[in-house]
Design a protein around this motif. Structure first.
Motif, mmCIF file in Angstrom:
data_model
loop_
_atom_site.group_PDB
_atom_site.id
_atom_site.type_symbol
_atom_site.label_atom_id
_atom_site.label_comp_id
_atom_site.label_asym_id
_atom_site.label_seq_id
_atom_site.Cartn_x
_atom_site.Cartn_y
_atom_site.Cartn_z
ATOM 1 N N ASP A 1 58.634 23.604 79.519
ATOM 2 C CA ASP A 1 57.419 23.359 78.732
ATOM 3 C C ASP A 1 56.184 23.926 79.443
ATOM 4 O OD1 ASP A 1 58.903 22.060 76.819
ATOM 5 O OD2 ASP A 1 58.428 20.045 77.532
ATOM 6 N N SER A 2 56.135 23.772 80.754
ATOM 7 C CA SER A 2 55.012 24.312 81.536
ATOM 8 C C SER A 2 55.035 25.830 81.510
ATOM 9 C CB SER A 2 55.086 23.801 82.981
ATOM 10 O OG SER A 2 55.118 22.383 83.025
ATOM 11 N N ALA A 3 56.229 26.406 81.603
ATOM 12 C CA ALA A 3 56.365 27.862 81.567
ATOM 13 C C ALA A 3 55.888 28.425 80.238
ATOM 14 C CB ALA A 3 57.813 28.257 81.831
ATOM 15 N N ARG A 4 56.187 27.711 79.164
ATOM 16 C CA ARG A 4 55.742 28.156 77.829
ATOM 17 C C ARG A 4 54.216 28.298 77.785
ATOM 18 N NH1 ARG A 4 53.277 28.943 73.834
ATOM 19 N NH2 ARG A 4 53.886 28.641 71.660
ATOM 20 N N LEU A 5 53.498 27.310 78.316
ATOM 21 C CA LEU A 5 52.037 27.359 78.325
ATOM 22 C C LEU A 5 51.517 28.417 79.292
ATOM 23 C CD1 LEU A 5 51.268 23.527 78.242
ATOM 24 C CD2 LEU A 5 51.181 25.152 76.342
ATOM 25 N N PHE A 6 52.151 28.513 80.452
ATOM 26 C CA PHE A 6 51.736 29.486 81.459
ATOM 27 C C PHE A 6 51.856 30.914 80.937
ATOM 28 C CE2 PHE A 6 53.373 32.267 84.925
ATOM 29 C CZ PHE A 6 52.205 32.380 85.668
ATOM 30 N N LEU A 7 52.967 31.226 80.310
ATOM 31 C CA LEU A 7 53.200 32.587 79.823
ATOM 32 C C LEU A 7 52.290 32.927 78.654
ATOM 33 C CD1 LEU A 7 57.094 32.681 80.045
ATOM 34 C CD2 LEU A 7 55.454 33.757 81.594
ATOM 35 N N GLU A 8 51.949 31.930 77.846
ATOM 36 C CA GLU A 8 51.036 32.170 76.735
ATOM 37 C C GLU A 8 49.627 32.473 77.246
ATOM 38 O OE1 GLU A 8 50.104 30.137 72.425
ATOM 39 O OE2 GLU A 8 50.449 28.806 74.137
ATOM 40 N N ARG A 9 49.219 31.764 78.309
ATOM 41 C CA ARG A 9 47.867 31.941 78.844
ATOM 42 C C ARG A 9 47.727 33.191 79.702
ATOM 43 N NH1 ARG A 9 47.026 25.707 80.999
ATOM 44 N NH2 ARG A 9 46.961 24.709 78.939
ATOM 45 N N ASP A 10 48.802 33.555 80.401
ATOM 46 C CA ASP A 10 48.737 34.671 81.347
ATOM 47 C C ASP A 10 49.637 35.804 80.876
ATOM 48 O OD1 ASP A 10 48.773 36.440 83.451
ATOM 49 O OD2 ASP A 10 49.015 34.915 85.005
ATOM 50 N N PHE B 1 60.156 27.643 73.033
ATOM 51 C CA PHE B 1 59.657 28.968 72.646
ATOM 52 C C PHE B 1 59.957 29.286 71.184
ATOM 53 C CE2 PHE B 1 59.963 29.102 77.232
ATOM 54 C CZ PHE B 1 58.895 29.891 77.619
ATOM 55 N N ALA B 2 60.202 28.252 70.391
ATOM 56 C CA ALA B 2 60.590 28.482 68.992
ATOM 57 C C ALA B 2 59.568 29.315 68.246
ATOM 58 C CB ALA B 2 60.791 27.138 68.288
ATOM 59 N N ASP B 3 58.266 29.076 68.492
ATOM 60 C CA ASP B 3 57.227 29.804 67.768
ATOM 61 C C ASP B 3 56.769 31.073 68.479
ATOM 62 O OD1 ASP B 3 56.098 28.334 69.828
ATOM 63 O OD2 ASP B 3 54.160 28.151 68.815
#
Length: 401
Positions: A234-243, A270-272
């Protein structure tokens, strides 16, 4: 009295499989054996164990091979976790084998509590036992805590080595006599885990299919509820979206998309944004973690319970990656001054990864200054002293075998 061929120590393993405790204990055994003052051997209850959706065979294990290369003799009772065994009972043949190995030793060393169920059997020789503990939650060890307390009550335990202060406090609260508890902090081989040159770092990233200018977060953990892999994903999902330059690397048993659990975590998070999965690298078990970590900017831990003194934080930091951890066990003590502690919110964790990566150069001096306190040389000396005191305290004399 110890004879001229030196102290003999037999370590009992539940089995050989991926995990920090086995890596640490195997480093201790190999190091003490190679030093020459002590002769070490290992007896494993299992020859193969199914964990993290993988059947892990003793002879294929990196720690097994490292011990053999160091000249340590390794034997097994031959069990398989896929077999029909009562874990609390042993056959006559198994007890005869265990008794023969233990009788040839001055000291028996238990890797974690689980092997103590063998020590507590009526036919096991009377030898001083040193139990080595690597968790901060005795209540999550099933019947193993009962086995530890039974060994203490029977007077079998000469010492209980804890790899962290959190371990000592937890087991004291669980009923282990305080006078038995010793804290020996974890250490690593600093010659192996060290930063590399800029050119070497770029080459390592190329070998891992990582861009040279990427922000790389490495997660080195087995797929287990204790490690909270869902929180990492879940943290990786947010990190990759931001960076847009971010990449995450997952290493450890079960950290492959062949594991249905991890595959489900990734599909959910990462469904969306399935496009972000191109920057997720699930590498599974690696035998070159010093190289993977040297290519990283951040080493992450998202555990929710059980940790004591996680080796991944130490190894990553000594390779130049900034450690970011949740507040479990002694993790906050380990990263004090060289890394960051977060709560269990994915957004906070992702933002802290970015901050840690941005401050990597700034913290480089602190990482270098911290190296001596993580040396395995200090750790080996402390373990050697505990084993020698246990043997001399029992006054045992063992014939050559």
């Amino acid at each position: 009295m110890i004879q001229r061929d030196g102290l003999r120590a037999l370590s009992l393993y539940e089995g050989f499989f991926s995990g920090g405790a086995r890596a640490l204990h195997s480093t201790v055994v190999a190091g003490l054996h190679a030093a020459g003052r002590q002769k070490h051997s290992v007896l494993s209850i299992h020859r193969e164990v199914r964990r993290e959706a993988t059947l892990q065979r003793m002879v294929d294990d990196q720690r097994y091979r490292a011990l053999r290369a160091a000249g340590v003799r390794i034997s097994s009772l031959g069990r398989s976790s896929d077999g029909d065994h009562d874990p609390q009972r042993f056959t006559e043949a198994e007890m005869a084998s265990a008794a023969r190995h233990a009788a040839a030793a001055h000291v028996v060393v238990s890797l974690k509590e689980q092997p103590l169920r063998l020590v507590n059997q009526a036919g096991f020789p009377d030898r001083p036992v040193v139990a080595c503990l690597h968790r901060s939650d005795p209540e999550h060890s099933g019947t193993a805590l009962d086995d530890l307390l039974a060994a203490a009550a029977a007077g079998r335990l000469a010492a209980v080595v804890c790899c962290a202060e959190s371990t000592r406090l937890a087991y004291r609260a669980a009923g282990v006599p305080d006078h038995l508890l010793r804290v020996i902090p974890n250490g690593i081989n600093l010659a192996r885990f060290r930063p590399v040159s800029g050119a070497r770092r770029l080459a390592l990233r190329g070998a891992l299919a990582l861009p040279g200018d990427a922000t790389v977060v490495v997660y080195a953990a087995r797929y287990d509820a204790m490690k909270n892999p869902g929180l990492f994903v879940d943290s990786a999902r947010l990190f990759l979206e931001r960076d847009p330059d971010g990449h995450v690397v997952l290493c450890g048993a079960g950290m492959t998309t062949a594991n249905p659990g991890l595959e489900a975590d990734l599909r959910r998070a990462f469904a969306d944004r399935p496009d972000l999965l191109d920057r997720v690298h699930a590498l599974g078990v690696r035998h070159d973690m010093e190289l993977v970590l040297a290519a990283a900017d951040v080493v992450a831990l998202t555990s929710v319970f059980g940790e004591a003194a996680p080796l991944c934080l130490i190894e990553g930091a000594m390779c130049g990656a900034i450690p970011v951890t949740t507040p479990v066990g002694d993790s906050a003590r380990i990263v004090d001054g060289i890394g960051f502690v977060t709560g269990f919110d994915p957004g906070e964790i992702a933002a802290t990864w970015s901050e840690a990566a941005a401050r990597r150069t700034e913290l480089g001096g602190a990482l270098t200054a911290a190296r001596p306190r993580f040396s395995h040389v200090r750790m080996l000396s402390a373990y050697a002293g505990v084993l020698e005191r246990a043997a001399h305290g029992a006054g045992l004399q063992v014939a050559r075998v």
